[in-house]
Design a protein around this motif. Sequence first.
Motif, short mmCIF file in Angstrom:
data_model
loop_
_atom_site.label_atom_id
_atom_site.label_comp_id
_atom_site.label_asym_id
_atom_site.label_seq_id
_atom_site.Cartn_x
_atom_site.Cartn_y
_atom_site.Cartn_z
N SER A 110 -6.10 -34.72 -21.55
CA SER A 110 -6.54 -35.44 -20.37
C SER A 110 -8.07 -35.47 -20.27
O SER A 110 -8.75 -34.63 -20.85
CB SER A 110 -5.98 -34.77 -19.11
N VAL A 111 -8.56 -36.45 -19.50
CA VAL A 111 -9.98 -36.62 -19.24
C VAL A 111 -10.16 -36.69 -17.73
O VAL A 111 -9.41 -37.38 -17.04
CB VAL A 111 -10.50 -37.92 -19.89
N THR A 137 -7.65 -37.73 -12.91
CA THR A 137 -7.27 -37.21 -14.22
C THR A 137 -6.56 -38.32 -14.98
O THR A 137 -5.56 -38.87 -14.51
CB THR A 137 -6.33 -35.99 -14.09
N ILE A 138 -7.10 -38.66 -16.14
CA ILE A 138 -6.53 -39.72 -16.99
C ILE A 138 -5.85 -39.03 -18.17
O ILE A 138 -6.49 -38.29 -18.91
CB ILE A 138 -7.64 -40.66 -17.49
N THR A 139 -4.55 -39.31 -18.34
CA THR A 139 -3.79 -38.70 -19.43
C THR A 139 -3.15 -39.79 -20.28
O THR A 139 -2.16 -40.42 -19.87
CB THR A 139 -2.68 -37.77 -18.88
N PRO A 140 -3.72 -40.05 -21.47
CA PRO A 140 -3.11 -41.06 -22.34
C PRO A 140 -1.82 -40.52 -22.98
O PRO A 140 -1.71 -39.33 -23.28
CB PRO A 140 -4.18 -41.31 -23.41
N MET A 166 -6.93 -46.67 -23.69
CA MET A 166 -6.29 -46.40 -22.40
C MET A 166 -7.29 -45.75 -21.46
O MET A 166 -7.38 -46.11 -20.29
CB MET A 166 -5.07 -45.48 -22.61
N ILE A 167 -8.08 -44.80 -21.96
CA ILE A 167 -9.08 -44.13 -21.14
C ILE A 167 -10.14 -45.12 -20.67
O ILE A 167 -10.52 -45.13 -19.50
CB ILE A 167 -9.70 -42.95 -21.91
N ARG A 168 -10.59 -45.99 -21.55
CA ARG A 168 -11.60 -46.99 -21.18
C ARG A 168 -11.07 -47.91 -20.08
O ARG A 168 -11.73 -48.16 -19.07
CB ARG A 168 -12.00 -47.83 -22.40
N LYS A 169 -9.83 -48.40 -20.25
CA LYS A 169 -9.25 -49.31 -19.26
C LYS A 169 -8.96 -48.59 -17.94
O LYS A 169 -9.11 -49.17 -16.87
CB LYS A 169 -7.97 -49.95 -19.80
N ALA A 170 -8.55 -47.33 -18.01
CA ALA A 170 -8.29 -46.56 -16.80
C ALA A 170 -9.58 -46.34 -16.02
O ALA A 170 -9.59 -46.45 -14.78
CB ALA A 170 -7.62 -45.23 -17.15
#
Length: 92
Positions: A26-27, A33-36, A76-80
Amino acid sequence: MSLFSSLKSIFSGGEAKPKEPEAMPSVEYNGFTITPAPVQEDTGFRINGTITKGDQTHIFIRADTLPSADSCAQEMIRKAKQMIDQQGDRIF
Protein backbone atom coordinates in the motif's frame (compact mmCIF):
# COMPACT_ATOMS: atom_id res chain seq x y z
CA MET A 1 -25.28 -31.52 -20.27
CA SER A 2 -26.23 -30.54 -23.78
CA LEU A 3 -24.33 -31.55 -26.87
CA PHE A 4 -23.24 -27.96 -27.50
CA SER A 5 -21.81 -27.48 -24.00
CA SER A 6 -20.02 -30.84 -24.27
CA LEU A 7 -18.36 -29.81 -27.53
CA LYS A 8 -17.51 -26.41 -26.10
CA SER A 9 -15.79 -27.94 -23.07
CA ILE A 10 -13.79 -30.29 -25.30
CA PHE A 11 -12.45 -27.49 -27.50
CA SER A 12 -12.00 -24.88 -24.79
CA GLY A 13 -10.15 -27.15 -22.39
CA GLY A 14 -12.74 -26.71 -19.68
CA GLU A 15 -13.60 -23.60 -17.76
CA ALA A 16 -10.69 -21.80 -16.15
CA LYS A 17 -11.32 -20.13 -12.82
CA PRO A 18 -10.20 -16.52 -12.72
CA LYS A 19 -7.29 -15.90 -10.36
CA GLU A 20 -7.96 -13.86 -7.27
CA PRO A 21 -6.26 -10.46 -7.23
CA GLU A 22 -3.19 -10.35 -5.03
CA ALA A 23 -2.80 -7.18 -2.96
CA MET A 24 0.53 -5.41 -3.38
CA PRO A 25 2.18 -2.98 -0.94
CA SER A 26 0.00 0.00 0.00
CA VAL A 27 0.87 3.67 -0.48
CA GLU A 28 -0.27 6.53 1.79
CA TYR A 29 -1.42 9.69 -0.02
CA ASN A 30 -3.11 12.75 1.54
CA GLY A 31 -4.64 10.67 4.35
CA PHE A 32 -5.83 7.89 2.01
CA THR A 33 -4.39 4.39 1.70
CA ILE A 34 -4.07 3.11 -1.87
CA THR A 35 -3.70 -0.66 -2.24
CA PRO A 36 -3.18 -2.02 -5.76
CA ALA A 37 -4.36 -5.58 -6.47
CA PRO A 38 -3.89 -6.29 -10.21
CA VAL A 39 -6.14 -8.98 -11.68
CA GLN A 40 -4.43 -11.42 -14.03
CA GLU A 41 -6.30 -11.99 -17.28
CA ASP A 42 -5.50 -13.51 -20.67
CA THR A 43 -4.47 -10.14 -22.10
CA GLY A 44 -2.38 -8.97 -19.13
CA PHE A 45 -3.20 -7.43 -15.76
CA ARG A 46 -6.34 -5.36 -15.14
CA ILE A 47 -6.14 -2.27 -12.94
CA ASN A 48 -7.78 -3.09 -9.61
CA GLY A 49 -7.39 -2.15 -5.97
CA THR A 50 -8.86 -0.19 -3.08
CA ILE A 51 -8.73 3.34 -1.74
CA THR A 52 -9.43 3.58 1.98
CA LYS A 53 -9.68 6.31 4.56
CA GLY A 54 -10.63 5.35 8.10
CA ASP A 55 -13.41 2.78 7.87
CA GLN A 56 -14.50 3.80 4.34
CA THR A 57 -13.39 1.83 1.29
CA HIS A 58 -13.74 2.52 -2.43
CA ILE A 59 -13.16 -0.41 -4.79
CA PHE A 60 -11.13 0.85 -7.73
CA ILE A 61 -11.50 -1.14 -10.98
CA ARG A 62 -10.64 0.06 -14.48
CA ALA A 63 -10.84 -1.52 -17.93
CA ASP A 64 -7.15 -0.85 -18.65
CA THR A 65 -4.84 -3.85 -18.93
CA LEU A 66 -1.06 -3.73 -18.78
CA PRO A 67 1.58 -6.39 -19.48
CA SER A 68 2.99 -6.74 -15.94
CA ALA A 69 1.61 -6.67 -12.39
CA ASP A 70 4.17 -4.03 -11.35
CA SER A 71 3.31 -1.62 -14.17
CA CYS A 72 -0.38 -2.21 -13.47
CA ALA A 73 0.11 -1.42 -9.76
CA GLN A 74 2.00 1.79 -10.58
CA GLU A 75 -0.74 2.90 -12.97
CA MET A 76 -3.44 2.11 -10.39
CA ILE A 77 -1.60 4.28 -7.85
CA ARG A 78 -1.24 7.12 -10.36
CA LYS A 79 -4.94 7.01 -11.28
CA ALA A 80 -6.01 6.71 -7.63
CA LYS A 81 -3.95 9.79 -6.70
CA GLN A 82 -5.56 11.71 -9.55
CA MET A 83 -9.02 10.64 -8.37
CA ILE A 84 -8.21 11.66 -4.78
CA ASP A 85 -6.97 15.07 -5.98
CA GLN A 86 -10.15 15.61 -8.01
CA GLN A 87 -12.79 14.19 -5.67
CA GLY A 88 -11.31 13.91 -2.18
CA ASP A 89 -13.76 12.39 0.32
CA ARG A 90 -16.56 12.41 -2.29
CA ILE A 91 -15.23 9.12 -3.73
CA PHE A 92 -17.01 7.39 -0.85
